[in-house]
Scaffold this motif. Structure first.
Motif, short mmCIF file in Angstrom:
data_model
loop_
_atom_site.label_atom_id
_atom_site.label_comp_id
_atom_site.label_asym_id
_atom_site.label_seq_id
_atom_site.Cartn_x
_atom_site.Cartn_y
_atom_site.Cartn_z
N UNK A 166 26.79 -54.77 -5.61
CA UNK A 166 25.72 -55.76 -5.55
C UNK A 166 26.33 -57.14 -5.45
N UNK A 167 25.55 -58.01 -4.83
CA UNK A 167 25.97 -59.40 -4.63
C UNK A 167 24.86 -60.32 -5.08
N UNK A 168 25.25 -61.34 -5.80
CA UNK A 168 24.33 -62.41 -6.11
C UNK A 168 24.41 -63.37 -4.93
N UNK A 169 23.33 -63.50 -4.21
CA UNK A 169 23.33 -64.29 -2.99
C UNK A 169 23.09 -65.76 -3.28
N UNK A 170 23.64 -66.60 -2.44
CA UNK A 170 23.37 -68.02 -2.54
C UNK A 170 21.86 -68.20 -2.41
N UNK A 171 21.26 -68.91 -3.32
CA UNK A 171 19.81 -69.07 -3.33
C UNK A 171 19.13 -68.18 -4.36
N UNK A 172 19.89 -67.27 -5.00
CA UNK A 172 19.32 -66.49 -6.09
C UNK A 172 18.89 -65.08 -5.78
N UNK A 173 19.01 -64.65 -4.54
CA UNK A 173 18.65 -63.27 -4.19
C UNK A 173 19.75 -62.31 -4.62
N UNK A 174 19.46 -61.03 -4.50
CA UNK A 174 20.41 -59.98 -4.85
C UNK A 174 20.41 -58.93 -3.74
N UNK A 175 21.60 -58.51 -3.32
CA UNK A 175 21.77 -57.44 -2.35
C UNK A 175 22.43 -56.27 -3.07
N UNK A 176 21.81 -55.10 -3.01
CA UNK A 176 22.32 -53.89 -3.66
C UNK A 176 22.65 -52.88 -2.58
N UNK A 177 23.84 -52.27 -2.68
CA UNK A 177 24.29 -51.27 -1.71
C UNK A 177 24.77 -50.03 -2.46
N UNK A 178 24.24 -48.87 -2.09
CA UNK A 178 24.64 -47.60 -2.70
C UNK A 178 25.20 -46.72 -1.59
N UNK A 179 26.48 -46.37 -1.72
CA UNK A 179 27.17 -45.61 -0.69
C UNK A 179 27.50 -44.22 -1.21
N UNK A 180 27.14 -43.21 -0.40
CA UNK A 180 27.41 -41.82 -0.76
C UNK A 180 28.03 -41.12 0.44
N UNK A 232 25.22 -45.73 3.58
CA UNK A 232 24.94 -46.77 2.59
C UNK A 232 23.47 -47.13 2.70
N UNK A 233 22.74 -47.00 1.61
CA UNK A 233 21.38 -47.45 1.56
C UNK A 233 21.40 -48.79 0.82
N UNK A 234 20.84 -49.80 1.43
CA UNK A 234 20.88 -51.14 0.85
C UNK A 234 19.47 -51.69 0.67
N UNK A 235 19.34 -52.60 -0.26
CA UNK A 235 18.07 -53.28 -0.49
C UNK A 235 18.38 -54.72 -0.87
N UNK A 236 17.59 -55.63 -0.33
CA UNK A 236 17.76 -57.05 -0.63
C UNK A 236 16.53 -57.57 -1.33
N UNK A 237 16.75 -58.29 -2.41
CA UNK A 237 15.69 -58.97 -3.14
C UNK A 237 15.85 -60.46 -2.88
N UNK A 238 14.78 -61.10 -2.47
CA UNK A 238 14.87 -62.55 -2.26
C UNK A 238 14.77 -63.26 -3.59
N UNK A 239 15.08 -64.54 -3.59
CA UNK A 239 15.02 -65.31 -4.84
C UNK A 239 13.60 -65.60 -5.22
#
Length: 135
Positions: free
Chosen positions: A72-86, A128-135
């Motif tokens: 996961x990454x804390x994005x500039x602006x406060x969002x979060x990107x989550x990546x799950x790789x299998x 990789x299934x990813x999801x992004x949450x905006x700030x």
């Protein structure tokens, strides 16, 4: 995936390809992001991570070593990107409408409802299934 992802902080953990992997991922993500995002954003990120890891355990093969990678990454602006790789699965992950009496099958619907966007990236090693949450 979004075209301009800029991370201010990033984390990566390897969890077992077992149901407890979701708990481990949720705990690590919570510890890492506490104080960096709002409580609501943290709760959403934890729910998404748990759903994505749970889906990987139920529907996909593990990576070598019997694990799943959660980043996961804390994005500039406060969002979060989550990546799950299998290790991948025969079917691509997709939202499916569960029957009224189904006890499961709502994971990606929950992810879709909480995330700004989500998707699947595939390469020769898995998915990789990813999801992004905006700030």
């Amino acid at each position: 995936m979004s075209t301009a992802v800029v991370a201010s902080k990033a984390w990566c953990v390897v969890v077992p390809h077992q149901p407890r992997g979701a708990r481990v991922a949720r705990r690590r993500l919570s510890t890492a992001l506490a104080g960096s995002v709002s409580r609501d954003r943290l709760a959403d990120a934890m729910a998404i991570a748990a759903e994505l890891v749970g889906n990987a355990v139920r529907h996909a093969a593990p990576l070598p070593g019997g694990v799943i990678r959660v980043a996961w990454r804390l994005l500039t602006g406060g969002g979060v990107l989550i990546r799950v790789t299998d290790g991948g699965s025969a079917k691509s992950p997709q939202v499916r409408p569960p029957s009224i009496d189904a006890v499961d099958g709502r994971g990606l619907a929950i992810v879709s409802a909480l995330a700004t966007s989500w998707g699947v990236d595939r390469d020769g090693l898995g998915q990789c299934v990813w999801a992004e949450l905006s700030s």
